[in-house]
Design a protein around this motif. Structure first.
Motif, short mmCIF file in Angstrom:
data_model
loop_
_atom_site.label_atom_id
_atom_site.label_comp_id
_atom_site.label_asym_id
_atom_site.label_seq_id
_atom_site.Cartn_x
_atom_site.Cartn_y
_atom_site.Cartn_z
N UNK A 12 11.72 2.30 -15.56
CA UNK A 12 10.49 2.85 -15.00
C UNK A 12 9.66 1.76 -14.34
N UNK A 13 9.71 0.57 -14.93
CA UNK A 13 8.95 -0.55 -14.39
C UNK A 13 9.44 -0.90 -12.98
N UNK A 14 10.75 -0.96 -12.81
CA UNK A 14 11.33 -1.29 -11.50
C UNK A 14 11.01 -0.20 -10.48
N UNK A 15 11.18 1.05 -10.88
CA UNK A 15 10.92 2.13 -9.94
C UNK A 15 9.44 2.22 -9.58
N UNK A 16 8.56 1.95 -10.53
CA UNK A 16 7.13 1.97 -10.26
C UNK A 16 6.74 0.85 -9.30
N UNK A 17 7.33 -0.32 -9.46
CA UNK A 17 7.06 -1.43 -8.55
C UNK A 17 7.55 -1.10 -7.14
N UNK A 18 8.70 -0.47 -7.03
CA UNK A 18 9.24 -0.07 -5.72
C UNK A 18 8.33 0.96 -5.06
N UNK A 19 7.89 1.94 -5.81
CA UNK A 19 7.02 2.99 -5.27
C UNK A 19 5.69 2.40 -4.81
N UNK A 20 5.10 1.54 -5.61
CA UNK A 20 3.82 0.92 -5.24
C UNK A 20 3.99 0.05 -4.00
N UNK A 21 5.09 -0.68 -3.91
CA UNK A 21 5.36 -1.50 -2.73
C UNK A 21 5.49 -0.65 -1.48
N UNK A 22 6.21 0.46 -1.58
CA UNK A 22 6.38 1.36 -0.44
C UNK A 22 5.04 1.95 -0.01
N UNK A 23 4.22 2.32 -0.97
CA UNK A 23 2.90 2.88 -0.64
C UNK A 23 2.03 1.84 0.08
N UNK A 24 2.05 0.60 -0.40
CA UNK A 24 1.25 -0.45 0.22
C UNK A 24 1.75 -0.75 1.63
N UNK A 25 3.06 -0.85 1.82
CA UNK A 25 3.61 -1.12 3.15
C UNK A 25 3.31 0.02 4.11
N UNK A 26 3.45 1.26 3.65
CA UNK A 26 3.16 2.41 4.49
C UNK A 26 1.69 2.46 4.88
N UNK A 27 0.81 2.23 3.94
CA UNK A 27 -0.63 2.23 4.23
C UNK A 27 -0.97 1.12 5.22
N UNK A 28 -0.41 -0.06 5.01
CA UNK A 28 -0.65 -1.19 5.92
C UNK A 28 -0.19 -0.85 7.34
N UNK A 29 0.99 -0.26 7.45
CA UNK A 29 1.53 0.08 8.76
C UNK A 29 0.68 1.14 9.45
#
Length: 65
Positions: free
Chosen positions: A39-56
């Motif tokens: 869950x820790x790995x998947x949560x980090x991946x999801x948060x990273x994707x959200x940050x990259x998408x918001x930045x873009x």
């Protein structure tokens, strides 16, 4: 008119308590998820994707290249 000002004086405390309650209930589930390694790995991946998408999105909206 004095009751209006009394109610207005109470608003900042109310706002702070509502925001604190929101963040506590929201992040409580995240902290429970962090106990499990998968869950820790998947949560980090999801948060990273959200940050990259918001930045873009913000970058495209403002026209900064």
């Amino acid at each position: 008119m004095s009751s209006f000002w009394e109610n207005l004086d109470k608003f900042p405390r109310f706002l702070i308590s509502v925001l604190a309650g929101f963040f506590l209930t929201t992040f409580k589930t995240f902290f429970k998820q962090l106990k499990n390694t998968k869950s820790k790995i998947s949560l980090i991946v999801v948060i990273t994707i959200i940050i990259i998408t918001t930045y873009t999105i913000i970058k495209k909206m403002t026209g900064i290249e």
